[in-house]
Design a protein around this motif. Sequence first.
Motif, PDB file in Angstrom:
ATOM      1  N   HIS A 339      12.567  -1.217   1.343  1.00  0.00           N
ATOM      2  CA  HIS A 339      11.963  -1.330   2.668  1.00  0.00           C
ATOM      3  C   HIS A 339      10.494  -0.921   2.539  1.00  0.00           C
ATOM      4  O   HIS A 339      10.120  -0.181   1.641  1.00  0.00           O
ATOM      5  CB  HIS A 339      12.676  -0.460   3.714  1.00  0.00           C
ATOM      6  CG  HIS A 339      13.048   0.897   3.207  1.00  0.00           C
ATOM      7  ND1 HIS A 339      14.205   1.537   3.553  1.00  0.00           N
ATOM      8  CD2 HIS A 339      12.412   1.747   2.353  1.00  0.00           C
ATOM      9  CE1 HIS A 339      14.262   2.714   2.950  1.00  0.00           C
ATOM     10  NE2 HIS A 339      13.194   2.860   2.230  1.00  0.00           N
ATOM     11  N   THR A 340       9.686  -1.420   3.455  1.00  0.00           N
ATOM     12  CA  THR A 340       8.262  -1.096   3.391  1.00  0.00           C
ATOM     13  C   THR A 340       7.957   0.244   4.045  1.00  0.00           C
ATOM     14  O   THR A 340       6.774   0.599   4.210  1.00  0.00           O
ATOM     15  CB  THR A 340       7.428  -2.204   4.055  1.00  0.00           C
ATOM     16  OG1 THR A 340       8.039  -2.586   5.293  1.00  0.00           O
ATOM     17  CG2 THR A 340       7.336  -3.422   3.155  1.00  0.00           C
ATOM     18  N   THR A 341       8.983   1.013   4.380  1.00  0.00           N
ATOM     19  CA  THR A 341       8.737   2.361   4.893  1.00  0.00           C
ATOM     20  C   THR A 341       8.084   3.235   3.832  1.00  0.00           C
ATOM     21  O   THR A 341       7.497   4.278   4.148  1.00  0.00           O
ATOM     22  CB  THR A 341      10.054   2.995   5.377  1.00  0.00           C
ATOM     23  OG1 THR A 341      10.777   2.027   6.143  1.00  0.00           O
ATOM     24  CG2 THR A 341       9.801   4.201   6.259  1.00  0.00           C
ATOM     25  N   SER A 342       8.160   2.817   2.576  1.00  0.00           N
ATOM     26  CA  SER A 342       7.434   3.534   1.527  1.00  0.00           C
ATOM     27  C   SER A 342       5.932   3.529   1.825  1.00  0.00           C
ATOM     28  O   SER A 342       5.224   4.495   1.531  1.00  0.00           O
ATOM     29  CB  SER A 342       7.699   2.886   0.162  1.00  0.00           C
ATOM     30  OG  SER A 342       7.342   1.515   0.171  1.00  0.00           O
ATOM     31  N   LEU A 343       5.434   2.440   2.435  1.00  0.00           N
ATOM     32  CA  LEU A 343       4.021   2.395   2.829  1.00  0.00           C
ATOM     33  C   LEU A 343       3.752   3.383   3.956  1.00  0.00           C
ATOM     34  O   LEU A 343       2.726   4.076   3.962  1.00  0.00           O
ATOM     35  CB  LEU A 343       3.640   0.986   3.282  1.00  0.00           C
ATOM     36  CG  LEU A 343       3.900  -0.163   2.305  1.00  0.00           C
ATOM     37  CD1 LEU A 343       3.385  -1.470   2.877  1.00  0.00           C
ATOM     38  CD2 LEU A 343       3.254   0.108   0.959  1.00  0.00           C
ATOM     39  N   VAL A 365       3.466  -6.570   6.989  1.00  0.00           N
ATOM     40  CA  VAL A 365       4.413  -7.690   6.895  1.00  0.00           C
ATOM     41  C   VAL A 365       4.458  -8.070   5.426  1.00  0.00           C
ATOM     42  O   VAL A 365       3.641  -8.857   4.948  1.00  0.00           O
ATOM     43  CB  VAL A 365       3.973  -8.887   7.761  1.00  0.00           C
ATOM     44  CG1 VAL A 365       5.044  -9.984   7.723  1.00  0.00           C
ATOM     45  CG2 VAL A 365       3.715  -8.450   9.197  1.00  0.00           C
ATOM     46  N   GLN A 366       5.398  -7.469   4.699  1.00  0.00           N
ATOM     47  CA  GLN A 366       5.443  -7.661   3.251  1.00  0.00           C
ATOM     48  C   GLN A 366       6.882  -7.789   2.779  1.00  0.00           C
ATOM     49  O   GLN A 366       7.830  -7.539   3.519  1.00  0.00           O
ATOM     50  CB  GLN A 366       4.747  -6.492   2.541  1.00  0.00           C
ATOM     51  CG  GLN A 366       3.248  -6.425   2.815  1.00  0.00           C
ATOM     52  CD  GLN A 366       2.558  -5.407   1.918  1.00  0.00           C
ATOM     53  OE1 GLN A 366       3.068  -5.010   0.877  1.00  0.00           O
ATOM     54  NE2 GLN A 366       1.370  -4.969   2.335  1.00  0.00           N
ATOM     55  N   LYS A 367       7.010  -8.145   1.509  1.00  0.00           N
ATOM     56  CA  LYS A 367       8.320  -8.447   0.934  1.00  0.00           C
ATOM     57  C   LYS A 367       9.028  -7.167   0.478  1.00  0.00           C
ATOM     58  O   LYS A 367       8.404  -6.235  -0.020  1.00  0.00           O
ATOM     59  CB  LYS A 367       8.161  -9.397  -0.250  1.00  0.00           C
ATOM     60  CG  LYS A 367       9.452  -9.982  -0.777  1.00  0.00           C
ATOM     61  CD  LYS A 367       9.194 -11.046  -1.832  1.00  0.00           C
ATOM     62  CE  LYS A 367       8.680 -12.315  -1.212  1.00  0.00           C
ATOM     63  NZ  LYS A 367       8.582 -13.417  -2.193  1.00  0.00           N
ATOM     64  N   VAL A 368      10.358  -7.153   0.659  1.00  0.00           N
ATOM     65  CA  VAL A 368      11.200  -6.059   0.171  1.00  0.00           C
ATOM     66  C   VAL A 368      12.353  -6.658  -0.631  1.00  0.00           C
ATOM     67  O   VAL A 368      12.621  -7.859  -0.554  1.00  0.00           O
ATOM     68  CB  VAL A 368      11.740  -5.192   1.330  1.00  0.00           C
ATOM     69  CG1 VAL A 368      10.602  -4.509   2.051  1.00  0.00           C
ATOM     70  CG2 VAL A 368      12.572  -6.019   2.294  1.00  0.00           C
TER      71      VAL A 368
END
Length: 504
Positions: A339-343, A365-368
Amino acid sequence: MRLPETQLALLEAASATETKTVAQLAEELGEDPAAVTRAAFELAEEGLLAVEEHVAETVTLTEEGRRYREGGLPELRLRTAAAEAGADGSAVEMGQLIGDAELDGPEVDIALSNFARKGYGEIDGGAVTLADDPTYDPDADPEAEALEAVANDEAGYLDSGVLDRLESRGLLERTETTVRSVTLTDEGVTALMEGVEAAETVGAITPELLTSGEWTDVEFAEYNVEADAETTYGGKEHILRRTANRVKDVLVGMGFREMEGPHADADFWINDCLFMPQDHPARTHWDRFAMDVPPMEDLPEDLVERVEDAHRNGVGPDGDGYHSPWDEGFARAVALRGHTTSLSMRYLSGHAVGDLEPPQRYFSVQKVYRNDTLDPTHLLEFFQIEGWVMAEELSVRDLMGTFTEFYEQFGITDLEFKPHYNPYTEPSFELFGKHPETGELIEIGNSGIFREEVLSPLGVECDVMAWGLALERLLMLMYGFEDIRDVHGTLCDLDLLRNVEVVY
Protein backbone atom coordinates in the motif's frame (compact mmCIF):
# COMPACT_ATOMS: atom_id res chain seq x y z
CA MET A 1 -9.12 2.42 -73.73
CA ARG A 2 -6.74 4.32 -71.50
CA LEU A 3 -5.85 3.18 -67.97
CA PRO A 4 -3.45 4.45 -65.28
CA GLU A 5 -0.03 2.82 -65.49
CA THR A 6 -0.47 0.61 -62.42
CA GLN A 7 -3.84 -0.67 -63.63
CA LEU A 8 -2.48 -1.35 -67.12
CA ALA A 9 0.56 -3.21 -65.75
CA LEU A 10 -1.68 -5.30 -63.49
CA LEU A 11 -4.09 -6.08 -66.35
CA GLU A 12 -1.23 -7.25 -68.55
CA ALA A 13 0.32 -9.35 -65.75
CA ALA A 14 -2.95 -11.07 -64.80
CA SER A 15 -4.04 -14.29 -66.49
CA ALA A 16 -7.41 -15.63 -67.60
CA THR A 17 -6.35 -19.23 -66.95
CA GLU A 18 -4.10 -18.91 -63.88
CA THR A 19 -5.09 -17.37 -60.57
CA LYS A 20 -2.42 -15.10 -59.14
CA THR A 21 -2.31 -13.51 -55.70
CA VAL A 22 -1.91 -9.80 -55.19
CA ALA A 23 1.34 -10.48 -53.35
CA GLN A 24 2.73 -12.41 -56.33
CA LEU A 25 1.71 -9.71 -58.78
CA ALA A 26 3.12 -6.94 -56.59
CA GLU A 27 6.47 -8.70 -56.46
CA GLU A 28 6.38 -9.35 -60.20
CA LEU A 29 5.57 -5.72 -60.98
CA GLY A 30 7.84 -4.25 -58.31
CA GLU A 31 4.90 -2.29 -56.92
CA ASP A 32 3.60 -1.69 -53.41
CA PRO A 33 1.02 -4.40 -52.50
CA ALA A 34 -1.41 -1.73 -51.30
CA ALA A 35 -1.22 0.04 -54.68
CA VAL A 36 -1.76 -3.24 -56.54
CA THR A 37 -4.71 -4.11 -54.30
CA ARG A 38 -6.28 -0.71 -55.00
CA ALA A 39 -5.73 -1.13 -58.75
CA ALA A 40 -7.26 -4.64 -58.64
CA PHE A 41 -10.45 -3.37 -57.02
CA GLU A 42 -10.67 -0.48 -59.51
CA LEU A 43 -10.31 -2.92 -62.45
CA ALA A 44 -12.87 -5.22 -60.85
CA GLU A 45 -15.35 -2.33 -60.78
CA GLU A 46 -14.78 -1.92 -64.53
CA GLY A 47 -15.40 -5.65 -65.00
CA LEU A 48 -11.89 -6.27 -66.33
CA LEU A 49 -10.66 -8.38 -63.38
CA ALA A 50 -12.25 -10.80 -60.94
CA VAL A 51 -11.03 -10.51 -57.35
CA GLU A 52 -11.44 -13.38 -54.91
CA GLU A 53 -10.67 -13.38 -51.19
CA HIS A 54 -9.96 -16.21 -48.79
CA VAL A 55 -8.52 -16.43 -45.28
CA ALA A 56 -5.14 -18.12 -44.99
CA GLU A 57 -3.47 -19.25 -41.79
CA THR A 58 0.17 -18.53 -41.12
CA VAL A 59 1.98 -20.69 -38.58
CA THR A 60 5.33 -19.63 -37.08
CA LEU A 61 7.47 -20.93 -34.24
CA THR A 62 7.86 -18.89 -31.09
CA GLU A 63 11.29 -18.34 -29.57
CA GLU A 64 10.65 -21.28 -27.22
CA GLY A 65 9.50 -23.39 -30.16
CA ARG A 66 12.70 -22.63 -32.09
CA ARG A 67 14.76 -23.53 -29.03
CA TYR A 68 13.02 -26.89 -28.64
CA ARG A 69 13.30 -27.61 -32.35
CA GLU A 70 17.07 -27.23 -32.13
CA GLY A 71 17.65 -28.78 -28.70
CA GLY A 72 14.77 -31.23 -28.48
CA LEU A 73 11.48 -31.21 -26.58
CA PRO A 74 12.02 -31.45 -22.79
CA GLU A 75 10.04 -34.71 -22.52
CA LEU A 76 12.10 -36.29 -25.30
CA ARG A 77 15.35 -35.25 -23.62
CA LEU A 78 14.09 -36.76 -20.38
CA ARG A 79 13.08 -39.95 -22.19
CA THR A 80 16.48 -40.20 -23.91
CA ALA A 81 18.31 -39.68 -20.60
CA ALA A 82 16.12 -42.35 -18.96
CA ALA A 83 16.85 -44.85 -21.75
CA GLU A 84 20.58 -44.21 -21.52
CA ALA A 85 20.46 -44.64 -17.73
CA GLY A 86 18.73 -48.04 -18.03
CA ALA A 87 15.26 -46.96 -16.89
CA ASP A 88 13.74 -49.53 -19.26
CA GLY A 89 14.89 -52.24 -16.87
CA SER A 90 14.72 -50.59 -13.44
CA ALA A 91 13.69 -47.28 -11.90
CA VAL A 92 16.19 -44.42 -12.05
CA GLU A 93 16.22 -41.43 -9.70
CA MET A 94 14.59 -38.40 -11.26
CA GLY A 95 17.28 -36.01 -10.02
CA GLN A 96 19.92 -37.86 -12.00
CA LEU A 97 17.82 -37.80 -15.18
CA ILE A 98 17.03 -34.10 -14.88
CA GLY A 99 20.75 -33.36 -14.72
CA ASP A 100 21.57 -35.73 -17.59
CA ALA A 101 18.83 -34.17 -19.76
CA GLU A 102 20.11 -30.67 -18.90
CA LEU A 103 16.64 -29.56 -17.83
CA ASP A 104 16.49 -26.28 -15.98
CA GLY A 105 13.81 -24.15 -14.33
CA PRO A 106 10.35 -24.43 -15.92
CA GLU A 107 11.59 -27.12 -18.33
CA VAL A 108 11.49 -29.65 -15.48
CA ASP A 109 7.72 -29.35 -15.00
CA ILE A 110 7.20 -29.22 -18.77
CA ALA A 111 9.21 -32.41 -19.23
CA LEU A 112 7.46 -34.31 -16.43
CA SER A 113 3.91 -33.40 -17.45
CA ASN A 114 4.41 -34.21 -21.14
CA PHE A 115 6.46 -37.33 -20.35
CA ALA A 116 3.43 -38.71 -18.53
CA ARG A 117 0.91 -37.44 -21.11
CA LYS A 118 2.71 -39.23 -23.94
CA GLY A 119 2.93 -42.44 -21.96
CA TYR A 120 6.73 -42.60 -22.13
CA GLY A 121 6.88 -44.09 -18.66
CA GLU A 122 5.89 -43.80 -15.01
CA ILE A 123 7.10 -41.45 -12.30
CA ASP A 124 6.70 -42.87 -8.80
CA GLY A 125 8.37 -41.79 -5.60
CA GLY A 126 10.90 -39.60 -7.37
CA ALA A 127 12.02 -42.39 -9.73
CA VAL A 128 11.36 -42.92 -13.44
CA THR A 129 10.60 -46.16 -15.24
CA LEU A 130 10.18 -46.33 -19.03
CA ALA A 131 7.05 -47.90 -20.53
CA ASP A 132 7.33 -50.91 -22.85
CA ASP A 133 4.57 -49.62 -25.14
CA PRO A 134 4.45 -45.79 -25.06
CA THR A 135 1.47 -43.91 -26.49
CA TYR A 136 3.83 -41.89 -28.72
CA ASP A 137 6.79 -43.30 -30.64
CA PRO A 138 9.77 -41.34 -29.25
CA ASP A 139 11.61 -41.79 -32.56
CA ALA A 140 8.70 -40.23 -34.48
CA ASP A 141 7.18 -37.86 -31.95
CA PRO A 142 4.43 -36.00 -33.86
CA GLU A 143 5.01 -32.76 -31.93
CA ALA A 144 8.74 -32.79 -32.63
CA GLU A 145 8.05 -33.53 -36.30
CA ALA A 146 5.49 -30.70 -36.36
CA LEU A 147 8.07 -28.22 -35.09
CA GLU A 148 10.34 -29.22 -37.97
CA ALA A 149 7.50 -28.96 -40.49
CA VAL A 150 6.51 -25.47 -39.30
CA ALA A 151 10.13 -24.33 -39.52
CA ASN A 152 10.17 -25.55 -43.17
CA ASP A 153 6.85 -23.81 -44.05
CA GLU A 154 5.04 -27.16 -44.33
CA ALA A 155 2.42 -26.57 -41.62
CA GLY A 156 -0.42 -27.02 -44.13
CA TYR A 157 0.14 -30.78 -44.08
CA LEU A 158 -0.08 -31.12 -40.29
CA ASP A 159 -2.97 -32.41 -38.22
CA SER A 160 -4.84 -29.51 -36.59
CA GLY A 161 -4.87 -31.37 -33.26
CA VAL A 162 -1.07 -31.36 -33.14
CA LEU A 163 -1.02 -27.67 -34.02
CA ASP A 164 -3.56 -26.95 -31.28
CA ARG A 165 -1.39 -28.76 -28.75
CA LEU A 166 1.78 -26.90 -29.76
CA GLU A 167 -0.09 -23.60 -29.69
CA SER A 168 -1.38 -24.34 -26.17
CA ARG A 169 2.21 -25.06 -25.13
CA GLY A 170 3.28 -21.67 -26.48
CA LEU A 171 5.58 -23.20 -29.09
CA LEU A 172 3.91 -21.73 -32.16
CA GLU A 173 1.71 -18.82 -33.17
CA ARG A 174 -1.14 -18.95 -35.68
CA THR A 175 -2.34 -15.83 -37.47
CA GLU A 176 -5.04 -15.39 -40.08
CA THR A 177 -4.57 -13.12 -43.09
CA THR A 178 -6.83 -12.25 -46.00
CA VAL A 179 -5.35 -13.39 -49.33
CA ARG A 180 -6.68 -11.71 -52.50
CA SER A 181 -6.34 -13.40 -55.88
CA VAL A 182 -7.15 -12.03 -59.34
CA THR A 183 -7.98 -13.46 -62.79
CA LEU A 184 -8.74 -11.79 -66.08
CA THR A 185 -12.39 -11.68 -67.08
CA ASP A 186 -13.60 -12.06 -70.66
CA GLU A 187 -14.02 -8.28 -70.78
CA GLY A 188 -10.41 -7.91 -69.65
CA VAL A 189 -9.17 -10.25 -72.37
CA THR A 190 -11.20 -8.35 -74.97
CA ALA A 191 -9.84 -5.00 -73.79
CA LEU A 192 -6.25 -6.21 -74.08
CA MET A 193 -6.91 -7.59 -77.56
CA GLU A 194 -8.42 -4.29 -78.69
CA GLY A 195 -5.53 -2.37 -77.14
CA VAL A 196 -5.13 -0.43 -73.91
CA GLU A 197 -2.95 2.64 -73.56
CA ALA A 198 -1.31 4.02 -70.45
CA ALA A 199 -2.83 7.24 -69.24
CA GLU A 200 -0.57 9.63 -67.39
CA THR A 201 -2.44 10.56 -64.25
CA VAL A 202 -1.76 13.05 -61.51
CA GLY A 203 -2.61 12.36 -57.90
CA ALA A 204 -2.56 15.95 -56.61
CA ILE A 205 -2.44 19.52 -57.83
CA THR A 206 0.99 21.06 -57.36
CA PRO A 207 2.10 24.71 -57.51
CA GLU A 208 3.96 23.90 -60.74
CA LEU A 209 0.79 22.58 -62.39
CA LEU A 210 -1.10 25.71 -61.40
CA THR A 211 1.50 28.23 -62.51
CA SER A 212 2.14 26.47 -65.83
CA GLY A 213 -1.52 25.93 -66.59
CA GLU A 214 -0.89 22.23 -67.30
CA TRP A 215 -3.53 21.25 -64.78
CA THR A 216 -6.14 21.84 -67.48
CA ASP A 217 -4.62 19.12 -69.71
CA VAL A 218 -3.64 16.36 -67.26
CA GLU A 219 -5.87 13.47 -66.17
CA PHE A 220 -6.38 13.19 -62.42
CA ALA A 221 -6.36 9.80 -60.69
CA GLU A 222 -9.69 8.59 -59.41
CA TYR A 223 -9.98 7.65 -55.77
CA ASN A 224 -12.43 5.09 -54.51
CA VAL A 225 -13.35 6.44 -51.11
CA GLU A 226 -15.41 3.30 -50.40
CA ALA A 227 -12.53 0.88 -50.93
CA ASP A 228 -11.32 -1.21 -47.99
CA ALA A 229 -8.36 0.26 -46.16
CA GLU A 230 -6.06 -1.22 -43.59
CA THR A 231 -7.14 -0.43 -40.05
CA THR A 232 -4.56 1.59 -38.17
CA TYR A 233 -4.62 2.47 -34.49
CA GLY A 234 -2.98 5.66 -33.36
CA GLY A 235 -1.47 6.04 -29.94
CA LYS A 236 -3.74 7.25 -27.17
CA GLU A 237 -3.60 7.73 -23.45
CA HIS A 238 -4.61 4.59 -21.56
CA ILE A 239 -7.95 4.96 -19.84
CA LEU A 240 -6.38 4.09 -16.49
CA ARG A 241 -3.71 6.76 -16.87
CA ARG A 242 -6.30 9.26 -18.05
CA THR A 243 -8.45 8.59 -14.97
CA ALA A 244 -5.40 8.74 -12.68
CA ASN A 245 -4.53 12.17 -14.05
CA ARG A 246 -8.10 13.30 -13.54
CA VAL A 247 -8.03 12.04 -9.94
CA LYS A 248 -4.88 14.09 -9.40
CA ASP A 249 -6.55 17.18 -10.83
CA VAL A 250 -9.58 16.71 -8.56
CA LEU A 251 -7.47 16.27 -5.43
CA VAL A 252 -5.24 19.22 -6.27
CA GLY A 253 -8.42 21.24 -6.73
CA MET A 254 -9.46 20.15 -3.23
CA GLY A 255 -6.22 21.56 -1.79
CA PHE A 256 -4.03 18.45 -1.71
CA ARG A 257 -0.36 18.13 -2.64
CA GLU A 258 1.18 15.03 -4.22
CA MET A 259 3.53 12.58 -2.47
CA GLU A 260 6.28 10.58 -4.16
CA GLY A 261 8.39 7.68 -2.93
CA PRO A 262 9.94 4.26 -3.66
CA HIS A 263 8.02 1.22 -4.86
CA ALA A 264 10.43 -1.07 -3.00
CA ASP A 265 10.81 0.02 0.60
CA ALA A 266 11.74 -1.19 4.06
CA ASP A 267 9.03 -3.12 5.87
CA PHE A 268 9.51 -0.51 8.58
CA TRP A 269 7.88 2.19 6.42
CA ILE A 270 5.36 -0.17 4.83
CA ASN A 271 4.01 -1.84 7.99
CA ASP A 272 5.88 -1.20 11.25
CA CYS A 273 5.11 2.53 11.30
CA LEU A 274 1.48 1.59 10.72
CA PHE A 275 1.41 -0.35 13.99
CA MET A 276 1.02 -3.61 12.06
CA PRO A 277 2.32 -6.46 14.24
CA GLN A 278 5.20 -8.34 12.66
CA ASP A 279 3.37 -11.65 13.00
CA HIS A 280 0.30 -10.32 11.17
CA PRO A 281 -0.72 -12.71 8.32
CA ALA A 282 -0.52 -9.86 5.78
CA ARG A 283 3.21 -9.59 6.48
CA THR A 284 4.06 -13.16 5.51
CA HIS A 285 5.36 -14.26 2.12
CA TRP A 286 1.83 -15.35 1.26
CA ASP A 287 0.69 -11.72 0.94
CA ARG A 288 3.82 -9.67 0.26
CA PHE A 289 6.58 -9.71 -2.33
CA ALA A 290 9.86 -9.78 -0.39
CA MET A 291 13.00 -8.83 -2.31
CA ASP A 292 16.32 -10.62 -2.16
CA VAL A 293 18.38 -7.46 -1.61
CA PRO A 294 20.41 -6.12 1.34
CA PRO A 295 18.37 -4.62 4.21
CA MET A 296 17.76 -0.89 4.26
CA GLU A 297 20.29 0.84 6.47
CA ASP A 298 19.05 4.41 6.02
CA LEU A 299 16.37 4.47 8.70
CA PRO A 300 16.07 7.15 11.42
CA GLU A 301 17.33 5.35 14.52
CA ASP A 302 15.26 7.39 17.00
CA LEU A 303 12.08 6.69 15.03
CA VAL A 304 12.91 2.99 14.88
CA GLU A 305 13.22 2.96 18.67
CA ARG A 306 9.90 4.77 19.17
CA VAL A 307 8.06 2.47 16.76
CA GLU A 308 9.51 -0.62 18.43
CA ASP A 309 8.46 0.72 21.83
CA ALA A 310 4.91 1.30 20.57
CA HIS A 311 4.75 -2.28 19.32
CA ARG A 312 6.10 -3.72 22.55
CA ASN A 313 4.51 -1.44 25.15
CA GLY A 314 1.84 0.63 23.44
CA VAL A 315 1.51 4.43 23.79
CA GLY A 316 0.44 6.43 26.85
CA PRO A 317 -0.28 5.32 30.41
CA ASP A 318 -3.12 3.05 29.32
CA GLY A 319 -1.37 1.76 26.21
CA ASP A 320 -0.75 -1.90 25.64
CA GLY A 321 1.52 -3.30 22.96
CA TYR A 322 1.17 -6.51 21.01
CA HIS A 323 3.35 -8.68 23.30
CA SER A 324 4.57 -10.37 20.12
CA PRO A 325 8.05 -10.66 18.58
CA TRP A 326 9.55 -7.51 17.04
CA ASP A 327 12.74 -7.89 15.04
CA GLU A 328 14.65 -4.90 13.70
CA GLY A 329 16.13 -7.05 10.93
CA PHE A 330 12.63 -7.81 9.67
CA ALA A 331 11.76 -4.11 9.86
CA ARG A 332 14.77 -3.26 7.66
CA ALA A 333 13.98 -5.99 5.10
CA VAL A 334 12.97 -4.65 1.68
CA ALA A 335 9.71 -5.59 -0.06
CA LEU A 336 7.43 -4.22 -2.74
CA ARG A 337 4.95 -1.96 -0.99
CA GLY A 338 1.51 -3.46 -0.46
CA HIS A 339 0.00 0.00 0.00
CA THR A 340 1.17 3.55 -0.55
CA THR A 341 0.70 4.32 3.14
CA SER A 342 4.46 3.85 3.28
CA LEU A 343 4.62 7.29 1.61
CA SER A 344 2.28 8.73 4.23
CA MET A 345 4.58 7.45 6.97
CA ARG A 346 7.61 9.03 5.33
CA TYR A 347 5.85 12.40 5.01
CA LEU A 348 4.13 12.44 8.42
CA SER A 349 7.41 11.56 10.15
CA GLY A 350 9.17 14.48 8.47
CA HIS A 351 11.59 12.10 6.77
CA ALA A 352 10.47 13.08 3.24
CA VAL A 353 10.03 16.87 3.24
CA GLY A 354 10.82 17.93 6.80
CA ASP A 355 8.47 18.55 9.74
CA LEU A 356 4.92 19.47 8.79
CA GLU A 357 2.64 21.77 10.73
CA PRO A 358 -1.15 21.37 10.53
CA PRO A 359 -3.24 21.78 8.54
CA GLN A 360 -1.82 19.62 5.73
CA ARG A 361 -3.35 17.62 2.86
CA TYR A 362 -1.35 15.09 0.81
CA PHE A 363 -2.18 12.37 -1.74
CA SER A 364 -0.61 9.92 -4.18
CA VAL A 365 -1.91 7.84 -7.09
CA GLN A 366 0.68 5.11 -7.51
CA LYS A 367 1.07 1.38 -7.99
CA VAL A 368 1.07 -1.18 -5.16
CA TYR A 369 1.79 -4.92 -5.15
CA ARG A 370 0.00 -7.76 -3.38
CA ASN A 371 0.19 -11.52 -3.69
CA ASP A 372 -3.56 -11.86 -4.24
CA THR A 373 -5.52 -14.48 -6.15
CA LEU A 374 -6.45 -13.10 -9.56
CA ASP A 375 -10.16 -12.50 -10.06
CA PRO A 376 -12.40 -9.81 -11.61
CA THR A 377 -11.62 -7.36 -8.79
CA HIS A 378 -8.05 -8.33 -7.78
CA LEU A 379 -4.68 -8.13 -9.52
CA LEU A 380 -1.12 -8.67 -8.33
CA GLU A 381 -0.46 -4.99 -8.95
CA PHE A 382 -2.91 -2.12 -9.05
CA PHE A 383 -3.16 1.62 -8.43
CA GLN A 384 -4.03 3.03 -5.03
CA ILE A 385 -5.36 6.51 -4.35
CA GLU A 386 -3.70 7.33 -1.04
CA GLY A 387 -4.59 10.44 0.91
CA TRP A 388 -4.53 12.01 4.35
CA VAL A 389 -5.46 15.21 6.11
CA MET A 390 -3.66 16.52 9.20
CA ALA A 391 -5.69 18.97 11.29
CA GLU A 392 -7.08 19.60 14.75
CA GLU A 393 -10.26 17.86 15.94
CA LEU A 394 -11.02 15.80 12.85
CA SER A 395 -13.99 13.42 12.91
CA VAL A 396 -15.48 10.62 10.84
CA ARG A 397 -17.96 13.16 9.49
CA ASP A 398 -15.02 15.12 7.99
CA LEU A 399 -13.75 11.94 6.37
CA MET A 400 -17.15 10.99 4.95
CA GLY A 401 -17.64 14.53 3.65
CA THR A 402 -14.28 14.40 1.87
CA PHE A 403 -15.28 11.16 0.11
CA THR A 404 -18.67 12.59 -0.84
CA GLU A 405 -17.05 15.65 -2.41
CA PHE A 406 -14.38 13.58 -4.19
CA TYR A 407 -16.66 10.94 -5.72
CA GLU A 408 -19.26 13.50 -6.79
CA GLN A 409 -16.62 14.80 -9.22
CA PHE A 410 -16.96 11.43 -11.02
CA GLY A 411 -20.75 11.23 -10.93
CA ILE A 412 -20.81 8.74 -8.04
CA THR A 413 -23.28 9.74 -5.34
CA ASP A 414 -24.56 6.46 -3.85
CA LEU A 415 -21.70 5.69 -1.44
CA GLU A 416 -22.21 3.33 1.46
CA PHE A 417 -20.00 3.07 4.57
CA LYS A 418 -19.38 0.00 6.69
CA PRO A 419 -17.54 -0.09 10.06
CA HIS A 420 -14.30 -2.02 9.82
CA TYR A 421 -11.22 -3.00 11.83
CA ASN A 422 -7.70 -1.87 10.95
CA PRO A 423 -4.64 -2.21 13.23
CA TYR A 424 -3.71 1.38 12.42
CA THR A 425 -6.99 3.38 12.41
CA GLU A 426 -9.81 3.81 14.92
CA PRO A 427 -12.57 4.36 14.00
CA SER A 428 -12.30 2.70 10.58
CA PHE A 429 -14.72 2.02 7.78
CA GLU A 430 -14.84 0.61 4.26
CA LEU A 431 -16.42 2.41 1.28
CA PHE A 432 -18.77 0.73 -1.17
CA GLY A 433 -20.28 1.90 -4.46
CA LYS A 434 -22.99 0.36 -6.60
CA HIS A 435 -21.90 -1.14 -9.92
CA PRO A 436 -23.88 0.60 -12.70
CA GLU A 437 -24.44 -2.61 -14.70
CA THR A 438 -24.85 -5.39 -12.12
CA GLY A 439 -26.18 -3.35 -9.21
CA GLU A 440 -23.67 -5.16 -6.97
CA LEU A 441 -21.98 -3.29 -4.14
CA ILE A 442 -18.26 -2.99 -4.91
CA GLU A 443 -15.71 -2.27 -2.19
CA ILE A 444 -13.81 0.79 -3.38
CA GLY A 445 -11.65 1.75 -0.40
CA ASN A 446 -10.64 1.63 3.25
CA SER A 447 -10.24 4.55 5.63
CA GLY A 448 -10.15 5.82 9.18
CA ILE A 449 -8.52 8.09 11.78
CA PHE A 450 -4.93 7.12 12.57
CA ARG A 451 -4.47 5.64 16.06
CA GLU A 452 -2.25 7.24 18.67
CA GLU A 453 0.12 4.25 18.35
CA VAL A 454 0.77 5.37 14.76
CA LEU A 455 0.95 9.13 15.27
CA SER A 456 2.86 9.40 18.55
CA PRO A 457 6.10 7.72 17.34
CA LEU A 458 5.94 9.93 14.22
CA GLY A 459 5.82 13.04 16.40
CA VAL A 460 2.36 14.10 15.18
CA GLU A 461 0.29 15.75 17.91
CA CYS A 462 -2.99 16.34 16.06
CA ASP A 463 -5.56 14.22 14.25
CA VAL A 464 -4.87 12.60 10.88
CA MET A 465 -7.59 11.01 8.78
CA ALA A 466 -6.44 8.78 5.94
CA TRP A 467 -7.65 6.46 3.20
CA GLY A 468 -6.64 4.09 0.45
CA LEU A 469 -8.94 3.90 -2.57
CA ALA A 470 -8.65 1.61 -5.58
CA LEU A 471 -8.32 3.42 -8.91
CA GLU A 472 -9.45 0.34 -10.86
CA ARG A 473 -12.61 0.07 -8.76
CA LEU A 474 -13.35 3.72 -9.57
CA LEU A 475 -13.13 2.80 -13.26
CA MET A 476 -15.61 -0.05 -12.69
CA LEU A 477 -18.15 2.40 -11.27
CA MET A 478 -17.52 5.03 -13.96
CA TYR A 479 -17.50 2.80 -17.04
CA GLY A 480 -19.38 -0.32 -15.96
CA PHE A 481 -16.39 -2.66 -16.38
CA GLU A 482 -17.05 -5.98 -14.68
CA ASP A 483 -13.49 -7.35 -14.80
CA ILE A 484 -10.46 -5.15 -14.17
CA ARG A 485 -8.35 -7.64 -16.12
CA ASP A 486 -10.02 -6.18 -19.23
CA VAL A 487 -8.43 -2.83 -18.45
CA HIS A 488 -4.79 -3.72 -17.82
CA GLY A 489 -2.59 -6.75 -17.45
CA THR A 490 -1.74 -9.57 -19.85
CA LEU A 491 -5.42 -10.36 -20.54
CA CYS A 492 -6.57 -6.80 -21.27
CA ASP A 493 -9.21 -6.24 -23.94
CA LEU A 494 -7.47 -4.14 -26.61
CA ASP A 495 -10.67 -3.47 -28.56
CA LEU A 496 -12.32 -2.18 -25.40
CA LEU A 497 -9.38 0.11 -24.67
CA ARG A 498 -9.36 1.43 -28.24
CA ASN A 499 -13.06 2.17 -28.41
CA VAL A 500 -14.14 3.10 -24.89
CA GLU A 501 -15.70 6.54 -24.66
CA VAL A 502 -14.41 9.09 -22.19
CA VAL A 503 -16.70 9.64 -19.20
CA TYR A 504 -16.79 13.07 -17.56
